[in-house]
Scaffold this motif. Sequence first.
Motif, PDB file in Angstrom:
ATOM      1  N   SER A  75       0.820  -1.216   0.000  1.00 56.94           N
ATOM      2  CA  SER A  75       0.000   0.000   0.000  1.00 56.94           C
ATOM      3  C   SER A  75       0.853   1.266   0.000  1.00 56.94           C
ATOM      4  N   THR A  76       2.083   1.181   0.496  1.00 53.44           N
ATOM      5  CA  THR A  76       2.981   2.334   0.476  1.00 53.44           C
ATOM      6  C   THR A  76       3.272   2.771  -0.947  1.00 53.44           C
ATOM      7  N   LEU A  77       3.372   1.812  -1.859  1.00 53.04           N
ATOM      8  CA  LEU A  77       3.613   2.113  -3.266  1.00 53.04           C
ATOM      9  C   LEU A  77       2.316   2.298  -4.052  1.00 53.04           C
ATOM     10  N   CYS A  84      -1.584   2.312 -10.254  1.00 54.81           N
ATOM     11  CA  CYS A  84      -1.967   1.283 -11.229  1.00 54.81           C
ATOM     12  C   CYS A  84      -1.389   1.632 -12.602  1.00 54.81           C
ATOM     13  N   GLY A  85      -0.766   0.647 -13.228  1.00 59.00           N
ATOM     14  CA  GLY A  85      -0.207   0.842 -14.555  1.00 59.00           C
ATOM     15  C   GLY A  85       1.219   1.327 -14.565  1.00 59.00           C
ATOM     16  N   THR A  86       1.791   1.687 -13.401  1.00 54.51           N
ATOM     17  CA  THR A  86       3.179   2.131 -13.363  1.00 54.51           C
ATOM     18  C   THR A  86       4.125   0.955 -13.616  1.00 54.51           C
ATOM     19  N   CYS A  87       5.307   1.267 -14.114  1.00 56.24           N
ATOM     20  CA  CYS A  87       6.258   0.227 -14.505  1.00 56.24           C
ATOM     21  C   CYS A  87       7.544   0.343 -13.694  1.00 56.24           C
ATOM     22  N   TYR A  88       8.135  -0.817 -13.403  1.00 49.06           N
ATOM     23  CA  TYR A  88       9.321  -0.875 -12.560  1.00 49.06           C
ATOM     24  C   TYR A  88      10.320  -1.885 -13.124  1.00 49.06           C
ATOM     25  N   THR A 132       8.123  -0.992   1.441  1.00 48.78           N
ATOM     26  CA  THR A 132       7.943  -1.011  -0.008  1.00 48.78           C
ATOM     27  C   THR A 132       8.222  -2.434  -0.464  1.00 48.78           C
ATOM     28  N   HIS A 133       7.223  -3.049  -1.055  1.00 52.87           N
ATOM     29  CA  HIS A 133       7.325  -4.483  -1.362  1.00 52.87           C
ATOM     30  C   HIS A 133       6.609  -4.781  -2.675  1.00 52.87           C
ATOM     31  N   PHE A 134       7.168  -5.743  -3.428  1.00 49.93           N
ATOM     32  CA  PHE A 134       6.586  -6.208  -4.684  1.00 49.93           C
ATOM     33  C   PHE A 134       6.202  -7.673  -4.529  1.00 49.93           C
ATOM     34  N   ASP A 135       4.938  -7.970  -4.682  1.00 49.97           N
ATOM     35  CA  ASP A 135       4.469  -9.357  -4.716  1.00 49.97           C
ATOM     36  C   ASP A 135       4.270  -9.692  -6.196  1.00 49.97           C
TER      37      ASP A 135
END
Length: 261
Positions: A75-77, A84-88, A132-135
Amino acid sequence: MAPIHQSCSFLLITFMITIIGKPPLVAGIFRPSQWTLAHATFYGDETASATMGGACGYGNLFLNGYGTDTAALSSTLFNNGYACGTCYQIKCVQASACYGNVPYTTVTATNLCPPNWSEASDNGGWCNPPRTHFDMAKPAFMKIAQWKAGIVPVMYRRVPCVRRGGLRFSFQGNGYWLLVYLMNVGGGGDVSKMWVKGSRTGWISMSHNWGASYQAFATLRGQALSFRVTSYTTRETITAWNVAPANWAAGLTYSTPVNFH
């Protein structure tokens, strides 16, 4: 002008486009951010079937162009759906499970990884604020690390989204309430504001519903619809004329031939 069914290939509908604002600050160039430390896990299996849908509302990620290179954001990101739709770009670091010959993989944010307050932030509650976490979808995770690791430290940075084809507007609602999911957004990948204009109305401001959806409470049945869209990141604004014909219908998706850069 024909609507585009979700089960079919997207047909481009001719329209006029106007870029509003002065480069480089308003409609400027979006450059990658600095690399920052975070962590990543994965969800689902190799088919990525569990990633379909999601909090952004993109539905079938295969049909809508996102595929398996996706991630749910803590949720922090997630920023209440504005991410939504941002790229990393994500690369595994400082772990034996990392694939050392893989510089990074690129993913699109399509879902929310909600907090798990029953678990500690460093032991199961990986998406608890302020982490900050990516699942990641499992196929995407497997590009950077061995899946048996479960969780790995990563470095990430925001990058421009490179999309083929134009913006896609997926309609829900009815003639008096229009809900639009905006997909396949290039450039910043995100949306901060939307407006709709019927062929018999002026511009109507649409409110943010959730994820990548915007809504308008207005009588728009039987009118051709145009849209104005502003990127959250770059502030670039695109005006798309006559995106949907007067006989538009809920449940269909309409596409335009151009996109944010």
